[in-house]
Design a protein around this motif. Structure first.
Motif, PDB file in Angstrom:
ATOM      1  N   ARG A 194       0.959  -1.195   0.194  1.00 10.11           N
ATOM      2  CA  ARG A 194      -0.237   0.196   0.001  1.00 10.11           C
ATOM      3  C   ARG A 194       1.253   1.056  -0.236  1.00 10.11           C
ATOM      4  O   ARG A 194       0.760   2.075  -0.374  1.00 10.11           O
ATOM      5  N   ARG A 195       1.850   1.157   0.661  1.00 12.40           N
ATOM      6  CA  ARG A 195       2.994   2.907   1.024  1.00 12.40           C
ATOM      7  C   ARG A 195       3.645   2.240  -0.231  1.00 12.40           C
ATOM      8  O   ARG A 195       3.839   4.369  -1.240  1.00 12.40           O
ATOM      9  N   VAL A 196       4.481   1.744  -1.487  1.00 12.24           N
ATOM     10  CA  VAL A 196       4.982   1.736  -2.170  1.00 12.24           C
ATOM     11  C   VAL A 196       3.827   1.948  -3.841  1.00 12.24           C
ATOM     12  O   VAL A 196       4.294   2.782  -4.773  1.00 12.24           O
ATOM     13  N   SER A 197       3.036   1.303  -3.933  1.00  5.35           N
ATOM     14  CA  SER A 197       2.401   1.281  -5.292  1.00  5.35           C
ATOM     15  C   SER A 197       1.053   1.089  -5.733  1.00  5.35           C
ATOM     16  O   SER A 197       0.883   1.233  -6.654  1.00  5.35           O
ATOM     17  N   VAL A 198       0.636   2.289  -4.503  1.00  4.22           N
ATOM     18  CA  VAL A 198      -0.779   1.938  -4.139  1.00  4.22           C
ATOM     19  C   VAL A 198      -0.789   4.087  -3.866  1.00  4.22           C
ATOM     20  O   VAL A 198       0.088   4.152  -2.736  1.00  4.22           O
ATOM     21  N   GLY A 199      -1.844   4.595  -4.433  1.00  6.14           N
ATOM     22  CA  GLY A 199      -1.649   6.248  -4.226  1.00  6.14           C
ATOM     23  C   GLY A 199      -3.411   5.715  -4.300  1.00  6.14           C
ATOM     24  O   GLY A 199      -4.202   5.875  -4.729  1.00  6.14           O
ATOM     25  N   LEU A 200      -3.930   6.594  -2.958  1.00  9.63           N
ATOM     26  CA  LEU A 200      -5.794   7.149  -2.687  1.00  9.63           C
ATOM     27  C   LEU A 200      -5.575   8.444  -2.651  1.00  9.63           C
ATOM     28  O   LEU A 200      -5.236   9.140  -1.961  1.00  9.63           O
ATOM     29  N   VAL A 201      -6.964   8.510  -3.374  1.00 10.24           N
ATOM     30  CA  VAL A 201      -7.905   9.309  -3.177  1.00 10.24           C
ATOM     31  C   VAL A 201      -9.359   9.614  -2.745  1.00 10.24           C
ATOM     32  O   VAL A 201     -10.083   8.984  -3.388  1.00 10.24           O
ATOM     33  N   PHE A 202      -9.675  10.346  -1.473  1.00  8.49           N
ATOM     34  CA  PHE A 202     -10.781  10.058  -1.651  1.00  8.49           C
ATOM     35  C   PHE A 202     -11.526  11.515  -1.584  1.00  8.49           C
ATOM     36  O   PHE A 202     -11.091  12.427  -1.549  1.00  8.49           O
ATOM     37  N   GLN A 203     -13.138  11.016  -1.188  1.00  5.58           N
ATOM     38  CA  GLN A 203     -14.223  12.359  -1.524  1.00  5.58           C
ATOM     39  C   GLN A 203     -14.029  13.128  -0.344  1.00  5.58           C
ATOM     40  O   GLN A 203     -14.186  14.142  -0.682  1.00  5.58           O
ATOM     41  N   GLN A 204     -13.259  12.428   0.402  1.00  9.20           N
ATOM     42  CA  GLN A 204     -13.021  13.250   2.218  1.00  9.20           C
ATOM     43  C   GLN A 204     -12.354  13.873   2.576  1.00  9.20           C
ATOM     44  O   GLN A 204     -11.281  14.366   3.553  1.00  9.20           O
ATOM     45  N   PHE A 205     -10.710  13.985   1.190  1.00  8.29           N
ATOM     46  CA  PHE A 205      -9.400  14.535   0.967  1.00  8.29           C
ATOM     47  C   PHE A 205      -8.578  13.990   2.243  1.00  8.29           C
ATOM     48  O   PHE A 205      -7.832  13.771   1.510  1.00  8.29           O
ATOM     49  N   ASN A 206      -9.436  13.897   3.875  1.00  8.84           N
ATOM     50  CA  ASN A 206      -7.542  12.785   4.780  1.00  8.84           C
ATOM     51  C   ASN A 206      -7.224  13.361   4.853  1.00  8.84           C
ATOM     52  O   ASN A 206      -5.835  12.897   5.074  1.00  8.84           O
ATOM     53  N   LEU A 207      -6.907  14.692   4.787  1.00  8.76           N
ATOM     54  CA  LEU A 207      -5.154  15.182   4.800  1.00  8.76           C
ATOM     55  C   LEU A 207      -5.406  15.686   6.207  1.00  8.76           C
ATOM     56  O   LEU A 207      -6.106  15.405   7.043  1.00  8.76           O
ATOM     57  N   ILE A 208      -3.597  15.626   6.566  1.00  7.25           N
ATOM     58  CA  ILE A 208      -3.827  15.703   7.673  1.00  7.25           C
ATOM     59  C   ILE A 208      -3.586  17.113   8.946  1.00  7.25           C
ATOM     60  O   ILE A 208      -2.937  18.160   8.263  1.00  7.25           O
ATOM     61  N   PRO A 209      -4.546  17.109  10.015  1.00  4.00           N
ATOM     62  CA  PRO A 209      -5.191  19.179  10.429  1.00  4.00           C
ATOM     63  C   PRO A 209      -3.783  19.494  10.629  1.00  4.00           C
ATOM     64  O   PRO A 209      -3.215  21.348  10.799  1.00  4.00           O
ATOM     65  N   SER A 210      -2.674  18.901  11.505  1.00  4.33           N
ATOM     66  CA  SER A 210      -1.266  19.417  11.848  1.00  4.33           C
ATOM     67  C   SER A 210      -0.568  19.864  10.762  1.00  4.33           C
ATOM     68  O   SER A 210       0.366  20.171  11.033  1.00  4.33           O
ATOM     69  N   LEU A 211      -0.291  19.545   9.832  1.00  2.84           N
ATOM     70  CA  LEU A 211       0.769  19.404   8.879  1.00  2.84           C
ATOM     71  C   LEU A 211       0.442  20.438   7.975  1.00  2.84           C
ATOM     72  O   LEU A 211      -0.749  20.328   7.414  1.00  2.84           O
ATOM     73  N   ASP A 212       1.127  21.711   7.632  1.00  9.19           N
ATOM     74  CA  ASP A 212       0.859  22.085   6.583  1.00  9.19           C
ATOM     75  C   ASP A 212       0.588  21.464   4.981  1.00  9.19           C
ATOM     76  O   ASP A 212       1.132  20.401   4.452  1.00  9.19           O
ATOM     77  N   VAL A 213       0.177  22.587   3.606  1.00  4.35           N
ATOM     78  CA  VAL A 213       0.319  21.150   2.623  1.00  4.35           C
ATOM     79  C   VAL A 213       1.850  20.931   2.168  1.00  4.35           C
ATOM     80  O   VAL A 213       1.751  19.715   1.478  1.00  4.35           O
ATOM     81  N   GLY A 214       3.186  21.540   2.320  1.00  2.20           N
ATOM     82  CA  GLY A 214       4.102  21.132   1.856  1.00  2.20           C
ATOM     83  C   GLY A 214       4.561  19.495   2.343  1.00  2.20           C
ATOM     84  O   GLY A 214       4.960  18.715   1.957  1.00  2.20           O
ATOM     85  N   HIS A 215       3.933  19.191   4.035  1.00  2.00           N
ATOM     86  CA  HIS A 215       3.691  17.925   3.944  1.00  2.00           C
ATOM     87  C   HIS A 215       3.660  17.328   4.495  1.00  2.00           C
ATOM     88  O   HIS A 215       3.864  16.278   3.870  1.00  2.00           O
ATOM     89  N   ASN A 216       1.936  17.739   4.013  1.00  5.98           N
ATOM     90  CA  ASN A 216       0.694  16.612   3.247  1.00  5.98           C
ATOM     91  C   ASN A 216       1.192  16.478   2.178  1.00  5.98           C
ATOM     92  O   ASN A 216       1.304  14.263   2.014  1.00  5.98           O
ATOM     93  N   LEU A 217       1.726  17.503   1.216  1.00  2.00           N
ATOM     94  CA  LEU A 217       1.910  16.161   0.089  1.00  2.00           C
ATOM     95  C   LEU A 217       3.476  15.377  -0.378  1.00  2.00           C
ATOM     96  O   LEU A 217       3.047  14.461  -1.375  1.00  2.00           O
ATOM     97  N   ALA A 218       4.360  15.804   0.524  1.00  2.00           N
ATOM     98  CA  ALA A 218       5.495  14.608   1.372  1.00  2.00           C
ATOM     99  C   ALA A 218       5.105  13.398   2.020  1.00  2.00           C
ATOM    100  O   ALA A 218       5.834  12.824   2.391  1.00  2.00           O
TER     101      ALA A 218
END
Length: 218
Positions: A82-106
């Motif tokens: 899951r970590r290496v081969s798959v990228g997941l995109v959900f309707q609810q975004f599921n971003l980590i609220p405590s991380l800024d955009v740059g750290h969420n991207l990475a």
């Protein structure tokens, strides 16, 4: 062939008995191909997506990725897949609220040991996020959050992107723009896309479409 589901079934126990969600589903997806999965609510679309991504295991049947049956992998091997081969995109975004955009991207790429700073910078530029890298998810619009989620999914250069109603929380114009960006980036990376959507209009923009009814594909 990148992904193959062969005679996959899945059911869950309920207070009223066994609920059969998928009944002998088979499909194949080549590298670089895009496939839309449509169907009514409760037809099993999200369950199929979760099985394809190794988030759940089938009751029967095989789920082959690059020829390997991931349903037979141990928990640690499945987590690595899951970590290496798959990228997941959900309707609810599921971003980590405590991380800024740059750290969420990475974030996902770092988990998989596949972080590439130059590629992440290119993604930020292509997704129009360069000026937002120090903002937090709560400071972004829905369309901006979804672009971050797409960038996070692509940052590790996975072979397969699984998207569950990725534009469902966006207005039509914003949703179209987000899908445009995702398809362009997928073409650039060569990743395959399996996308669940209720929209026949959006489904028509992908390479193929399958419809799920009562746990069976048509």
């Amino acid at each position: 062939m990148l992904l193959e589901l062969a005679d996959v079934s899945k059911s869950y126990p309920t207070g009223e008995g066994i609920l059969h969600v998928l009944r002998g589903v088979s499909l194949a997806l080549d590298a670089g191909e895009s496939l839309a999965l449509t169907g009514e609510s409760g037809s099993g679309k999200s369950t199929l997506l979760h099985l394809a991504g190794g988030l759940d295991r089938p009751d029967q049947g095989a789920i082959r990725f690059g020829g390997q049956d991931i349903a037979r992998l141990g928990d640690r091997e499945l987590a690595s897949f899951r970590r290496v081969s798959v990228g997941l995109v959900f309707q609810q975004f599921n971003l980590i609220p405590s991380l800024d955009v740059g750290h969420n991207l990475a974030f996902q790429a770092r988990l998989g040991g596949r972080h590439d700073a130059d590629w992440t910078d290119r993604l930020a530029e292509r997704l129009g996020l360069v000026k937002l890298l120090e903002r937090y998810p709560e400071q972004l619009s829905g369309g901006q959050q979804q672009r971050v989620a797409i960038g996070r999914a692509l940052a590790g250069r996975p072979q397969l992107i699984l998207a569950d109603e990725p534009t469902g929380n966006l207005d039509e114009a914003t949703g179209d723009a987000v899908l445009d960006l995702m398809l362009a980036l997928l073409a650039e990376t060569g990743a395959a896309l399996l996308m669940v959507t209720h929209s026949t209009r959006l489904a028509a923009r992908l390479g193929r479409r399958l419809h799920l009814t009562a746990g069976r594909l048509t």
